[in-house]
Write a protein that holds these residues in place. Structure first.
Motif, PDB file in Angstrom:
ATOM      1  N   GLN A  90       2.692   5.655   1.430  1.00  0.00           N
ATOM      2  CA  GLN A  90       2.620   6.355   2.409  1.00  0.00           C
ATOM      3  C   GLN A  90       3.160   7.866   2.122  1.00  0.00           C
ATOM      4  N   PRO A  91       2.422   8.847   2.222  1.00  0.00           N
ATOM      5  CA  PRO A  91       1.104   8.947   2.726  1.00  0.00           C
ATOM      6  C   PRO A  91       0.155   8.370   1.566  1.00  0.00           C
ATOM      7  N   SER A  92      -0.948   7.862   2.120  1.00  0.00           N
ATOM      8  CA  SER A  92      -1.953   7.259   1.007  1.00  0.00           C
ATOM      9  C   SER A  92      -3.018   8.012   0.329  1.00  0.00           C
ATOM     10  N   LYS A  93      -2.409   9.153  -0.309  1.00  0.00           N
ATOM     11  CA  LYS A  93      -3.289  10.139  -1.061  1.00  0.00           C
ATOM     12  C   LYS A  93      -4.016   9.284  -2.274  1.00  0.00           C
ATOM     13  N   PRO A  94      -4.849   9.796  -2.568  1.00  0.00           N
ATOM     14  CA  PRO A  94      -5.933   9.027  -3.509  1.00  0.00           C
ATOM     15  C   PRO A  94      -5.189   8.762  -4.940  1.00  0.00           C
ATOM     16  N   ALA A  95      -4.365   9.659  -5.370  1.00  0.00           N
ATOM     17  CA  ALA A  95      -3.813   9.301  -6.693  1.00  0.00           C
ATOM     18  C   ALA A  95      -2.708   8.609  -6.709  1.00  0.00           C
ATOM     19  N   ALA A  96      -2.115   8.446  -5.404  1.00  0.00           N
ATOM     20  CA  ALA A  96      -0.946   7.540  -5.047  1.00  0.00           C
ATOM     21  C   ALA A  96      -1.438   6.128  -4.998  1.00  0.00           C
ATOM     22  N   VAL A  97      -2.602   5.833  -4.364  1.00  0.00           N
ATOM     23  CA  VAL A  97      -3.218   4.700  -4.191  1.00  0.00           C
ATOM     24  C   VAL A  97      -3.803   4.087  -5.612  1.00  0.00           C
ATOM     25  N   ALA A  98      -4.339   5.192  -6.250  1.00  0.00           N
ATOM     26  CA  ALA A  98      -4.901   4.723  -7.725  1.00  0.00           C
ATOM     27  C   ALA A  98      -3.774   4.109  -8.488  1.00  0.00           C
ATOM     28  N   GLU A  99      -2.440   4.667  -8.334  1.00  0.00           N
ATOM     29  CA  GLU A  99      -1.291   4.282  -9.121  1.00  0.00           C
ATOM     30  C   GLU A  99      -1.107   2.677  -8.772  1.00  0.00           C
TER      31      GLU A  99
END
Length: 255
Positions: free
Chosen positions: A36-45
């Protein structure tokens, strides 16, 4: 034959190898919290963390709570708005260093239910609904998926239906099962008016408590049954997509 599926949700990201002959997880799933926030790059990690947990070295199927066309996410439901028009397949493939197949989360769950669960062998019009943080939908006609339906966003009493009839709405508003069943009933009758399905399959985590609310639903002509794969349906459907798109499955590094 095994393939790998990852299911991205608004609160958690879970994945596992899947036995495609049986439609079951081949190993216990691994789950991490959605950043959180669920930005694309963070989710990809976090997706990479799930895949690395199993030392997987082959194609990966990934679901997202979004409309997906040619690997690009065109909407964002319960995830960060930066997903809109994101080349999510390219992002995930680059981060994992593996081929990625991307699809809508409810479509993946629906495909799994139609192949291995409550919709197995059913013809006609079947609608799979996942009642969770929102409402996901998958529409099938004689076993063929009509992709990227977003029936959770149908208007119901001036609101997105999922704002009133999702499992989260029941929890947030502390509704009794009877109160919530009346909302789900109203929603199902609206969907039935539009599509005249032969069968509703009700999935999501709440499907394991189907006996508490499905018997309370009245005035719906279509048959209504609980999903059988429950919260593993997305993982199974994602793995099926990975195997179908790449012409085969892969292996774990430890095998």
């Amino acid at each position: 034959m095994n393939a790998f599926g990852v299911d991205i949700g608004g609160s958690g990201i879970k994945g596992a190898p899947v036995d495609l002959d049986r439609g079951e997880l081949a190993q216990e799933r691994h789950k991490v919290l959605t950043p959180q926030p669920s930005k694309p790059a963070a989710v990809a990690e976090k997706v990479a963390e799930v895949v690395a947990h199993f030392d997987w070295r082959g194609p990966v199927g990934v679901t997202v709570p979004a409309v997906v066309t040619d690997g690009v996410t065109r909407s964002a439901a319960n995830i960060d708005q930066d997903w809109i028009d994101c080349d999510a397949r390219g992002l995930l493939s680059d981060r994992l260093g593996l081929p990625v197949v991307l699809l809508n989360d409810a479509d993946a769950a629906g495909v799994a239910e139609m192949s291995f669960g409550a919709g197995r062998g059913r013809r006609g019009t079947v609608i799979v609904l996942t009642l969770g943080t929102g409402i996901g939908s998958a529409l099938f006609v004689d076993g063929t998926l009509v992709p990227n339906t977003e029936l959770g966003h149908l208007e119901l009493n001036g609101h997105d239906a999922e704002k009133k009839a999702s499992s989260r709405a029941r929890e947030d508003e502390d509704l009794t099962w009877q109160q919530w069943a009346r909302r789900v009933q109203k929603y199902l009758r609206h969907v039935e008016m539009l599509f005249s399905p032969d069968l509703f399959v009700i999935g999501g985590g709440v499907s394991r408590k189907a006996d508490k609310f499905l018997p309370l639903i009245e005035g719906v002509r279509a048959e209504i049954v609980p999903a059988e794969l429950r919260n593993n349906a997305g993982i199974v459907g994602a793995a099926m997509a990975a195997a179908a798109d790449t012409g085969g499955a892969a292996r774990t590094g430890s095998s």
